[in-house]
Design a protein around this motif. Structure first.
Motif, PDB file in Angstrom:
ATOM      1  N   LEU A 180      73.626  12.918  18.643  1.00 36.15           N
ATOM      2  CA  LEU A 180      72.578  13.718  18.025  1.00 36.15           C
ATOM      3  C   LEU A 180      71.213  13.113  18.319  1.00 36.15           C
ATOM      4  O   LEU A 180      71.019  11.894  18.219  1.00 36.15           O
ATOM      5  CB  LEU A 180      72.785  13.811  16.511  1.00 36.15           C
ATOM      6  N   SER A 181      70.259  13.972  18.682  1.00 32.38           N
ATOM      7  CA  SER A 181      68.935  13.474  19.040  1.00 32.38           C
ATOM      8  C   SER A 181      67.889  14.536  18.713  1.00 32.38           C
ATOM      9  O   SER A 181      68.217  15.667  18.346  1.00 32.38           O
ATOM     10  CB  SER A 181      68.873  13.134  20.543  1.00 32.38           C
ATOM     11  N   GLY A 182      66.623  14.158  18.850  1.00 29.94           N
ATOM     12  CA  GLY A 182      65.547  15.126  18.706  1.00 29.94           C
ATOM     13  C   GLY A 182      64.735  14.975  17.431  1.00 29.94           C
ATOM     14  O   GLY A 182      65.036  14.158  16.561  1.00 29.94           O
ATOM     15  N   THR A 183      63.682  15.781  17.371  1.00 29.13           N
ATOM     16  CA  THR A 183      62.736  15.753  16.262  1.00 29.13           C
ATOM     17  C   THR A 183      62.945  16.961  15.350  1.00 29.13           C
ATOM     18  O   THR A 183      63.136  18.075  15.828  1.00 29.13           O
ATOM     19  CB  THR A 183      61.292  15.766  16.796  1.00 29.13           C
ATOM     20  N   TYR A 184      62.901  16.719  14.053  1.00 28.28           N
ATOM     21  CA  TYR A 184      63.021  17.771  13.055  1.00 28.28           C
ATOM     22  C   TYR A 184      61.884  17.653  12.054  1.00 28.28           C
ATOM     23  O   TYR A 184      61.398  16.556  11.787  1.00 28.28           O
ATOM     24  CB  TYR A 184      64.338  17.665  12.277  1.00 28.28           C
ATOM     25  N   ILE A 185      61.485  18.794  11.493  1.00 30.73           N
ATOM     26  CA  ILE A 185      60.567  18.794  10.359  1.00 30.73           C
ATOM     27  C   ILE A 185      61.243  19.545   9.223  1.00 30.73           C
ATOM     28  O   ILE A 185      61.807  20.623   9.437  1.00 30.73           O
ATOM     29  CB  ILE A 185      59.219  19.460  10.683  1.00 30.73           C
ATOM     30  N   TYR A 186      61.187  18.966   8.029  1.00 32.57           N
ATOM     31  CA  TYR A 186      61.820  19.574   6.862  1.00 32.57           C
ATOM     32  C   TYR A 186      60.772  19.995   5.846  1.00 32.57           C
ATOM     33  O   TYR A 186      59.803  19.287   5.600  1.00 32.57           O
ATOM     34  CB  TYR A 186      62.792  18.593   6.202  1.00 32.57           C
TER      35      TYR A 186
ATOM     36  N   LYS B 216      55.849  19.719  20.387  1.00 30.98           N
ATOM     37  CA  LYS B 216      56.466  20.247  21.607  1.00 30.98           C
ATOM     38  C   LYS B 216      55.561  20.030  22.810  1.00 30.98           C
ATOM     39  O   LYS B 216      56.021  19.719  23.917  1.00 30.98           O
ATOM     40  CB  LYS B 216      56.746  21.747  21.450  1.00 30.98           C
ATOM     41  N   ARG B 217      54.255  20.195  22.607  1.00 31.88           N
ATOM     42  CA  ARG B 217      53.313  20.109  23.712  1.00 31.88           C
ATOM     43  C   ARG B 217      53.153  18.680  24.226  1.00 31.88           C
ATOM     44  O   ARG B 217      53.093  18.448  25.438  1.00 31.88           O
ATOM     45  CB  ARG B 217      51.940  20.645  23.282  1.00 31.88           C
ATOM     46  N   SER B 218      53.086  17.729  23.314  1.00 32.87           N
ATOM     47  CA  SER B 218      52.721  16.367  23.736  1.00 32.87           C
ATOM     48  C   SER B 218      53.910  15.457  23.999  1.00 32.87           C
ATOM     49  O   SER B 218      53.783  14.463  24.711  1.00 32.87           O
ATOM     50  CB  SER B 218      51.815  15.719  22.684  1.00 32.87           C
ATOM     51  N   LEU B 219      55.073  15.776  23.439  1.00 32.13           N
ATOM     52  CA  LEU B 219      56.230  14.882  23.589  1.00 32.13           C
ATOM     53  C   LEU B 219      57.236  15.502  24.543  1.00 32.13           C
ATOM     54  O   LEU B 219      58.075  16.312  24.144  1.00 32.13           O
ATOM     55  CB  LEU B 219      56.870  14.611  22.223  1.00 32.13           C
ATOM     56  N   LYS B 220      57.149  15.136  25.807  1.00 30.28           N
ATOM     57  CA  LYS B 220      58.013  15.726  26.827  1.00 30.28           C
ATOM     58  C   LYS B 220      59.347  14.998  26.954  1.00 30.28           C
ATOM     59  O   LYS B 220      60.294  15.504  27.563  1.00 30.28           O
ATOM     60  CB  LYS B 220      57.304  15.711  28.185  1.00 30.28           C
ATOM     61  N   ASP B 221      59.433  13.786  26.375  1.00 25.52           N
ATOM     62  CA  ASP B 221      60.645  12.985  26.536  1.00 25.52           C
ATOM     63  C   ASP B 221      61.656  13.201  25.419  1.00 25.52           C
ATOM     64  O   ASP B 221      62.718  12.573  25.399  1.00 25.52           O
ATOM     65  CB  ASP B 221      60.283  11.491  26.592  1.00 25.52           C
ATOM     66  N   ILE B 222      61.323  14.069  24.501  1.00 23.33           N
ATOM     67  CA  ILE B 222      62.231  14.328  23.391  1.00 23.33           C
ATOM     68  C   ILE B 222      62.145  15.809  23.032  1.00 23.33           C
ATOM     69  O   ILE B 222      61.100  16.441  23.188  1.00 23.33           O
ATOM     70  CB  ILE B 222      61.870  13.442  22.178  1.00 23.33           C
ATOM     71  N   GLU B 223      63.243  16.355  22.561  1.00 22.95           N
ATOM     72  CA  GLU B 223      63.277  17.783  22.229  1.00 22.95           C
ATOM     73  C   GLU B 223      62.947  17.991  20.754  1.00 22.95           C
ATOM     74  O   GLU B 223      63.520  17.329  19.880  1.00 22.95           O
ATOM     75  CB  GLU B 223      64.661  18.353  22.521  1.00 22.95           C
ATOM     76  N   PHE B 224      62.002  18.888  20.499  1.00 17.94           N
ATOM     77  CA  PHE B 224      61.772  19.305  19.120  1.00 17.94           C
ATOM     78  C   PHE B 224      62.845  20.331  18.796  1.00 17.94           C
ATOM     79  O   PHE B 224      62.897  21.396  19.398  1.00 17.94           O
ATOM     80  CB  PHE B 224      60.384  19.910  18.922  1.00 17.94           C
ATOM     81  N   LYS B 225      63.713  20.010  17.837  1.00 22.19           N
ATOM     82  CA  LYS B 225      64.858  20.879  17.566  1.00 22.19           C
ATOM     83  C   LYS B 225      64.445  22.094  16.725  1.00 22.19           C
ATOM     84  O   LYS B 225      64.539  23.222  17.178  1.00 22.19           O
ATOM     85  CB  LYS B 225      65.964  20.084  16.878  1.00 22.19           C
ATOM     86  N   ARG B 226      64.027  21.871  15.497  1.00 16.79           N
ATOM     87  CA  ARG B 226      63.657  23.019  14.661  1.00 16.79           C
ATOM     88  C   ARG B 226      63.070  22.558  13.332  1.00 16.79           C
ATOM     89  O   ARG B 226      63.104  21.378  12.990  1.00 16.79           O
ATOM     90  CB  ARG B 226      64.861  23.927  14.404  1.00 16.79           C
ATOM     91  N   ILE B 227      62.549  23.543  12.620  1.00 16.32           N
ATOM     92  CA  ILE B 227      62.084  23.329  11.249  1.00 16.32           C
ATOM     93  C   ILE B 227      63.228  23.719  10.321  1.00 16.32           C
ATOM     94  O   ILE B 227      63.789  24.807  10.438  1.00 16.32           O
ATOM     95  CB  ILE B 227      60.844  24.198  10.938  1.00 16.32           C
ATOM     96  N   GLU B 228      63.606  22.820   9.421  1.00 16.05           N
ATOM     97  CA  GLU B 228      64.671  23.085   8.462  1.00 16.05           C
ATOM     98  C   GLU B 228      64.121  22.933   7.058  1.00 16.05           C
ATOM     99  O   GLU B 228      62.964  22.539   6.860  1.00 16.05           O
ATOM    100  CB  GLU B 228      65.830  22.103   8.678  1.00 16.05           C
ATOM    101  N   SER B 229      64.934  23.220   6.063  1.00 15.61           N
ATOM    102  CA  SER B 229      64.507  23.009   4.682  1.00 15.61           C
ATOM    103  C   SER B 229      65.648  22.433   3.869  1.00 15.61           C
ATOM    104  O   SER B 229      66.823  22.654   4.180  1.00 15.61           O
ATOM    105  CB  SER B 229      64.014  24.312   4.061  1.00 15.61           C
ATOM    106  N   ALA B 230      65.280  21.668   2.847  1.00 14.88           N
ATOM    107  CA  ALA B 230      66.269  21.043   1.971  1.00 14.88           C
ATOM    108  C   ALA B 230      65.595  20.688   0.654  1.00 14.88           C
ATOM    109  O   ALA B 230      64.368  20.749   0.532  1.00 14.88           O
ATOM    110  CB  ALA B 230      66.878  19.806   2.640  1.00 14.88           C
ATOM    111  N   ASN B 231      66.406  20.320  -0.320  1.00 14.84           N
ATOM    112  CA  ASN B 231      65.884  20.008  -1.656  1.00 14.84           C
ATOM    113  C   ASN B 231      65.568  18.515  -1.753  1.00 14.84           C
ATOM    114  O   ASN B 231      66.334  17.741  -2.312  1.00 14.84           O
ATOM    115  CB  ASN B 231      66.901  20.417  -2.723  1.00 14.84           C
TER     116      ASN B 231
END
Length: 415
Positions: free
Chosen positions: A267-273, A336-351
């Motif tokens: 598992l790899s990549g960037t997430y925002i919650y 997404k624009r500035s980080l070419k060496d890693i994949e931005f996966k998605r925006i998620e939500s949680a409590n």
């Protein structure tokens, strides 16, 4: 030896007894009284119609009878590490709260005076100056606000497509600024005795702090922002203390920085919650939610009416979730624009406990997976962390001074 053990156990029992507190309520001629018996040390923070208390000690009891004519709900949370108790008391809007302490015996007292029509009008008039600007901003409809947001995001995405060969972000920093500075609270997750995730020779708490300090540096060079960190070195700050810092500083935006981890090294990549009171939206989000909330032991929700149980007023949390998501969309584009060496996966939500900051847009950013070898190499690279922080800075600029400014100016035109 048996005597020493007896003395030690007696001291522990005495400490527990002293730190335990109970709650009682009663009707008064002026309104309503709530008493926390056994409370000596506490911190108090009012946020609109929500009264927040941080108390040294444990709540001794299982239920509190509240009169819905005065109080909507109460939520009691206990932190596992500090053993302190956080209380969110949501009162009706026609209440004038007075908070004070008494001794012999120690107790915290909350008097809720019912305002008559004249008193309520007087309070409203006294607050008119502070609310005037807010009201003009509320005129714009949600549809217009969404239209403005979508146009800006589409424009930024087109810029990214047209300039896909470049991963740089140009930042125009004004030399001076007239107006109220936007207050940003940055929260480097974990710290002190809590290292967070550890793998590949790295500790999450160190990475989080590095990103936070870099983001702080970018923001501080911009006269439009005032920046605070929940921690500036390797110390542990309990979850609810982090949210209280954001509330005390009257933050316009709360960004919590973390580093992801998984038993699956692939598992790899960037997430925002963003915050979702119903809970996680995926298995991964559930895993992250459980990990990041682990320092909170339990939450006791009690109310005269179970339907009104909540942490803060619905409108406040609604704003927190909606605007948190709007900020996350800007951050997604720039990451997404500035980080070419890693994949931005998605925006998620949680409590997430740390994102429950009423009326403050809040996000939790998971930079990359410390448990993935490729991601770990990036997390150990100072340049990567700097570009990550720069992306969050640019997202902050556009969120406030590209999106918000247009929404507010349109609202004033229509008012």
């Amino acid at each position: 030896m048996r005597t020493l053990r007896y003395i030690f156990l007696s001291i522990l029992i005495w400490i527990f007894y002293v730190e335990a507190f109970e709650v009682r309520t009663g009707i008064k001629d002026y309104g309503y009284r709530i008493v926390f018996d056994g409370v000596k040390n506490y911190e108090y923070l009012p946020v609109s119609t929500t009264l927040i208390f941080k108390i040294d000690g444990e709540f001794k009891g299982s239920a509190i009878k509240l009169d819905p004519r005065f109080v909507k709900s109460i939520e009691i949370s206990k932190d596992t590490v500090t053993k302190k108790t956080i209380i969110y008391l949501d009162i009706n809007d026609n209440m004038d709260p007075k908070v004070f302490s008494l001794s012999n015996p120690d107790r915290l007292v909350i008097d809720l005076k019912v305002l008559d029509k004249k008193e309520k009008q007087s309070v409203s008039e006294n607050n008119n100056t502070a609310k005037e600007d807010k009201e003009s901003k509320k005129v714009i409809s949600k549809k217009d606000s969404d239209d403005i947001l979508n146009k800006i995001l589409k424009s930024l995405e087109m810029q990214t497509i047209n300039d896909s060969s470049s991963n740089s972000i140009e930042i125009e920093v004004p030399k001076s600024f007239v107006g109220r500075k936007k207050i940003i609270v940055i929260d480097p997750g974990h710290g002190g005795h809590d290292p967070g995730a550890t793998a590949n020779g790295l500790r999450e708490k160190d990475i989080n702090l590095k990103v936070a300090l870099k983001l702080k540096s970018f923001l501080e060079k911009d006269p439009r922002f005032k920046v605070y960190l929940t921690r500036e070195d390797d110390v542990f700050i309990p979850l609810y203390d982090r949210t209280l810092i954001a509330l005390e500083k009257k933050a316009d935006l709360f960004i919590s920085i973390h580093t992801n981890a998984s038993e699956n090294p692939n598992l790899s990549g960037t997430y925002i919650y963003t915050l979702n009171l119903r809970g996680a939206t995926s298995k991964l989000a559930k895993m992250v939610e459980e990990r990041e909330n682990k320092t909170v032991l339990n939450v006791i929700k009690v109310s005269a009416n179970p339907n009104v149980n909540k942490i803060v007023a619905d409108m406040a949390i609604s704003h927190t979730m909606t605007e948190g998501l709007n900020f996350a969309k800007f951050a997604q584009i720039y990451l997404k624009r500035s980080l070419k060496d890693i994949e931005f996966k998605r925006i998620e939500s949680a409590n997430f406990a740390v994102l429950k900051t009423p009326s403050i847009p809040s996000v939790l950013v998971e930079t990359a997976f410390i448990t993935n070898e490729n991601d770990a190499r990036l997390l150990a690279n100072d340049r990567f962390l700097e570009k990550f922080a720069q992306s969050l800075y640019k997202a902050t600029v556009d969120y406030f001074f590209r999106y918000k400014n247009l929404v507010f100016s349109k609202g004033r035109e229509e008012s």
